[in-house]
Design a protein around this motif. Structure first.
Motif, PDB file in Angstrom:
ATOM      1  N   ALA A 156       0.830  -1.207   0.000  1.00 30.83           N
ATOM      2  CA  ALA A 156       0.000   0.000   0.000  1.00 30.83           C
ATOM      3  C   ALA A 156       0.865   1.257   0.000  1.00 30.83           C
ATOM      4  N   LEU A 157       1.948   1.242   0.777  1.00 34.69           N
ATOM      5  CA  LEU A 157       2.812   2.414   0.858  1.00 34.69           C
ATOM      6  C   LEU A 157       3.549   2.684  -0.450  1.00 34.69           C
ATOM      7  N   SER A 158       3.702   1.654  -1.259  1.00 32.40           N
ATOM      8  CA  SER A 158       4.320   1.880  -2.573  1.00 32.40           C
ATOM      9  C   SER A 158       3.317   2.410  -3.585  1.00 32.40           C
ATOM     10  N   ASP A 159       2.021   2.304  -3.267  1.00 32.10           N
ATOM     11  CA  ASP A 159       0.976   2.768  -4.183  1.00 32.10           C
ATOM     12  C   ASP A 159       0.384   4.110  -3.793  1.00 32.10           C
ATOM     13  N   GLY A 160       0.439   4.475  -2.509  1.00 34.53           N
ATOM     14  CA  GLY A 160      -0.229   5.692  -2.061  1.00 34.53           C
ATOM     15  C   GLY A 160       0.553   6.404  -0.975  1.00 34.53           C
ATOM     16  N   PRO A 161       0.109   7.595  -0.582  1.00 37.39           N
ATOM     17  CA  PRO A 161       0.828   8.407   0.402  1.00 37.39           C
ATOM     18  C   PRO A 161       0.562   7.950   1.832  1.00 37.39           C
ATOM     19  N   ALA A 162       1.614   7.998   2.641  1.00 38.21           N
ATOM     20  CA  ALA A 162       1.488   7.561   4.036  1.00 38.21           C
ATOM     21  C   ALA A 162       0.517   8.436   4.822  1.00 38.21           C
ATOM     22  N   TYR A 163       0.421   9.732   4.456  1.00 38.28           N
ATOM     23  CA  TYR A 163      -0.437  10.630   5.230  1.00 38.28           C
ATOM     24  C   TYR A 163      -1.917  10.338   5.029  1.00 38.28           C
ATOM     25  N   LEU A 164      -2.262   9.522   4.016  1.00 42.01           N
ATOM     26  CA  LEU A 164      -3.640   9.085   3.834  1.00 42.01           C
ATOM     27  C   LEU A 164      -3.843   7.632   4.245  1.00 42.01           C
ATOM     28  N   ILE A 165      -2.804   6.819   4.095  1.00 44.11           N
ATOM     29  CA  ILE A 165      -2.923   5.397   4.420  1.00 44.11           C
ATOM     30  C   ILE A 165      -3.044   5.180   5.921  1.00 44.11           C
ATOM     31  N   PHE A 166      -2.203   5.845   6.711  1.00 45.12           N
ATOM     32  CA  PHE A 166      -2.189   5.577   8.145  1.00 45.12           C
ATOM     33  C   PHE A 166      -3.458   6.035   8.866  1.00 45.12           C
ATOM     34  N   PRO A 167      -4.125   7.121   8.452  1.00 46.27           N
ATOM     35  CA  PRO A 167      -5.415   7.412   9.079  1.00 46.27           C
ATOM     36  C   PRO A 167      -6.446   6.300   8.879  1.00 46.27           C
ATOM     37  N   VAL A 168      -6.449   5.682   7.684  1.00 45.45           N
ATOM     38  CA  VAL A 168      -7.376   4.570   7.441  1.00 45.45           C
ATOM     39  C   VAL A 168      -7.006   3.376   8.309  1.00 45.45           C
ATOM     40  N   VAL A 169      -5.715   3.062   8.364  1.00 47.57           N
ATOM     41  CA  VAL A 169      -5.258   1.929   9.172  1.00 47.57           C
ATOM     42  C   VAL A 169      -5.556   2.155  10.648  1.00 47.57           C
ATOM     43  N   SER A 170      -5.500   3.425  11.089  1.00 45.94           N
ATOM     44  CA  SER A 170      -5.741   3.721  12.503  1.00 45.94           C
ATOM     45  C   SER A 170      -7.181   3.476  12.919  1.00 45.94           C
ATOM     46  N   LEU A 171      -8.059   3.183  11.955  1.00 41.02           N
ATOM     47  CA  LEU A 171      -9.455   2.890  12.271  1.00 41.02           C
ATOM     48  C   LEU A 171      -9.658   1.446  12.723  1.00 41.02           C
ATOM     49  N   SER A 172      -8.581   0.700  12.905  1.00 40.59           N
ATOM     50  CA  SER A 172      -8.692  -0.708  13.288  1.00 40.59           C
ATOM     51  C   SER A 172      -9.475  -0.950  14.578  1.00 40.59           C
ATOM     52  N   PRO A 173      -9.487  -0.014  15.570  1.00 38.83           N
ATOM     53  CA  PRO A 173     -10.334  -0.262  16.748  1.00 38.83           C
ATOM     54  C   PRO A 173     -11.812  -0.435  16.424  1.00 38.83           C
ATOM     55  N   VAL A 174     -12.261   0.123  15.299  1.00 36.59           N
ATOM     56  CA  VAL A 174     -13.651  -0.079  14.885  1.00 36.59           C
ATOM     57  C   VAL A 174     -13.915  -1.574  14.693  1.00 36.59           C
ATOM     58  N   ILE A 175     -12.996  -2.250  14.025  1.00 33.91           N
ATOM     59  CA  ILE A 175     -13.144  -3.689  13.781  1.00 33.91           C
ATOM     60  C   ILE A 175     -13.074  -4.461  15.085  1.00 33.91           C
ATOM     61  N   THR A 176     -12.157  -4.071  15.963  1.00 29.33           N
ATOM     62  CA  THR A 176     -12.013  -4.768  17.245  1.00 29.33           C
ATOM     63  C   THR A 176     -13.301  -4.712  18.050  1.00 29.33           C
TER      64      THR A 176
ATOM     65  N   ASN B  34      -0.607  10.029  -6.896  1.00 25.01           N
ATOM     66  CA  ASN B  34      -0.838   8.677  -6.410  1.00 25.01           C
ATOM     67  C   ASN B  34      -1.893   8.606  -5.317  1.00 25.01           C
ATOM     68  N   THR B  35      -2.746   9.616  -5.201  1.00 23.54           N
ATOM     69  CA  THR B  35      -3.736   9.610  -4.128  1.00 23.54           C
ATOM     70  C   THR B  35      -5.001   8.869  -4.510  1.00 23.54           C
ATOM     71  N   ASP B  36      -5.166   8.489  -5.781  1.00 22.09           N
ATOM     72  CA  ASP B  36      -6.373   7.789  -6.196  1.00 22.09           C
ATOM     73  C   ASP B  36      -6.042   6.397  -6.732  1.00 22.09           C
ATOM     74  N   GLY B  37      -4.930   5.801  -6.278  1.00 18.27           N
ATOM     75  CA  GLY B  37      -4.522   4.471  -6.707  1.00 18.27           C
ATOM     76  C   GLY B  37      -5.189   3.378  -5.900  1.00 18.27           C
ATOM     77  N   PRO B  38      -4.659   2.148  -6.001  1.00 23.34           N
ATOM     78  CA  PRO B  38      -5.273   1.003  -5.315  1.00 23.34           C
ATOM     79  C   PRO B  38      -4.932   0.914  -3.833  1.00 23.34           C
ATOM     80  N   TRP B  39      -4.392   1.967  -3.255  1.00 18.11           N
ATOM     81  CA  TRP B  39      -3.974   1.904  -1.855  1.00 18.11           C
ATOM     82  C   TRP B  39      -5.155   1.822  -0.900  1.00 18.11           C
ATOM     83  N   LEU B  40      -6.303   2.414  -1.250  1.00 12.04           N
ATOM     84  CA  LEU B  40      -7.423   2.454  -0.315  1.00 12.04           C
ATOM     85  C   LEU B  40      -7.979   1.066   0.009  1.00 12.04           C
ATOM     86  N   PRO B  41      -8.271   0.205  -0.997  1.00 12.57           N
ATOM     87  CA  PRO B  41      -8.723  -1.149  -0.636  1.00 12.57           C
ATOM     88  C   PRO B  41      -7.713  -1.900   0.219  1.00 12.57           C
ATOM     89  N   LEU B  42      -6.418  -1.736  -0.082  1.00  9.23           N
ATOM     90  CA  LEU B  42      -5.391  -2.388   0.726  1.00  9.23           C
ATOM     91  C   LEU B  42      -5.403  -1.859   2.151  1.00  9.23           C
TER      92      LEU B  42
END
Length: 314
Positions: A88-108, A148-156
């Motif tokens: 994901a980090l090779s496809d998109g920017p870290a400043y957008l990827i990590f906010p999405v990843v930080s939502l993991s408590p929702v799943i928990t 690279n902000t509209d690549g396949p990084w979001l599903p990942l």
């Protein structure tokens, strides 16, 4: 008591710094030198051995089958998320990827509601709504430099979020069953190494013509990642989870976002900026609500006839 408080604050601060810096620089080996994502994963899996050694010092390795089951579940979901994160980090920017990843408590929390029949609190509902809104806003193209902000990084990133949310659930179950942190971290390390052949097969062999700076930079950044995980365990074992968890869940991504924006000299769009804020707020609300529910359960148990159990970190 003062010394204990200072200890957890030190480890929590180190965690925020280590994970924040790691998140901002973790994509550099691939972006600068074309280093394969799978090779980054392989190096990360071996750097986990360093904190695992310290985590197991003075701790008895729990050999019960239940410890192995939940340790492997936590480890495989965590390691699988790591393998996808590097892509994901090779496809998109870290400043957008990590906010999405930080939502993991929702799943928990949602897993706890569905599988453990736990009730969801109002703050958690607000957190879920904010998380869903954040994902919608972050999915709108044109969030930064336009490349690279509209690549396949979001599903990942969403899959990683689900995997790490499940990992936290399995870690909680292990803790409730009396499995110590050192054992869980040990199984996490073993799980990471078990997926090395998968990463190797995906890569198709050892990459050639790569400068020495690529594996060196990878090793340095991934040591920060692995050490941060150990600092999380140490902070949770010394401090109140209701304080430690929101700090780690919000401040580390904030540092990553700030460093990423400064390093790459770009700014998110208005939608992206609002999405980042909603993601961090939603994840923090979910963690705070979850830990407050745990505190209420502990308090009600303390008033019962039977002696209270010792609280365990999630």
């Amino acid at each position: 008591m003062i010394a204990v408080k200072k200890n957890w604050m030190i480890y929590a601060t180190l965690l925020v710094v280590f994970w924040g810096v790691w998140g901002a620089f973790s994509s550099l080996p691939t972006s600068l030198y074309g280093y394969p994502n799978e090779m980054v994963y392989i190096i990360w899996s071996f750097t986990m051995l360093i904190p695992a050694y310290f985590a197991l010092r003075g701790n008895r390795f729990d050999r019960r089958p239940v410890a192995a089951v939940y340790g492997l579940l936590a480890g495989l979901t965590g390691a699988g998320g790591q393998l996808l994160l590097f892509q994901a980090l090779s496809d998109g920017p870290a400043y957008l990827i990590f906010p999405v990843v930080s939502l993991s408590p929702v799943i928990t929390v949602l897993m706890a509601v569905v599988l453990l029949r736990e009730r969801i609190q109002r703050l958690a509902v607000v957190g879920v709504v904010a998380a869903l809104a954040a994902i919608v806003l972050l999915s709108i193209p044109g969030g930064g430099d336009g490349s690279n902000t509209d690549g396949p990084w979001l599903p990942l990133a969403i899959v990683i979020c689900v995997a790490w949310g499940a990992q936290a659930f399995f870690m909680r179950k292990a803790a409730l069953l009396g499995v110590n942190d050192g054992t869980t971290f040990g199984w996490m390390t073993i799980s990471g190494l078990l997926l090395v052949p998968v990463a190797w097969a995906m890569m198709g062999g050892l990459p050639g013509g790569v400068p020495w700076q690529a594996p060196a930079l990878t090793a340095v950044t991934q040591v920060l990642n692995a050490a941060g995980a150990l600092f999380l365990v140490m902070a949770l074992s010394r401090g109140k989870a209701a304080v430690v968890a929101p700090v780690t869940n919000a401040l580390a991504p904030v540092l990553t976002i700030v460093l990423s924006l400064a390093i790459y000299q770009t700014l998110p769009s208005l939608y992206g900026a609002v999405g980042i804020v909603l993601a961090l707020a939603g994840s923090t609300l979910m963690v705070y609500s979850d830990e407050r529910r745990g505190d209420d359960a502990t308090a009600s148990g303390a008033g019962a006839v039977s002696p209270p159990r010792e609280a365990t970190a999630p």
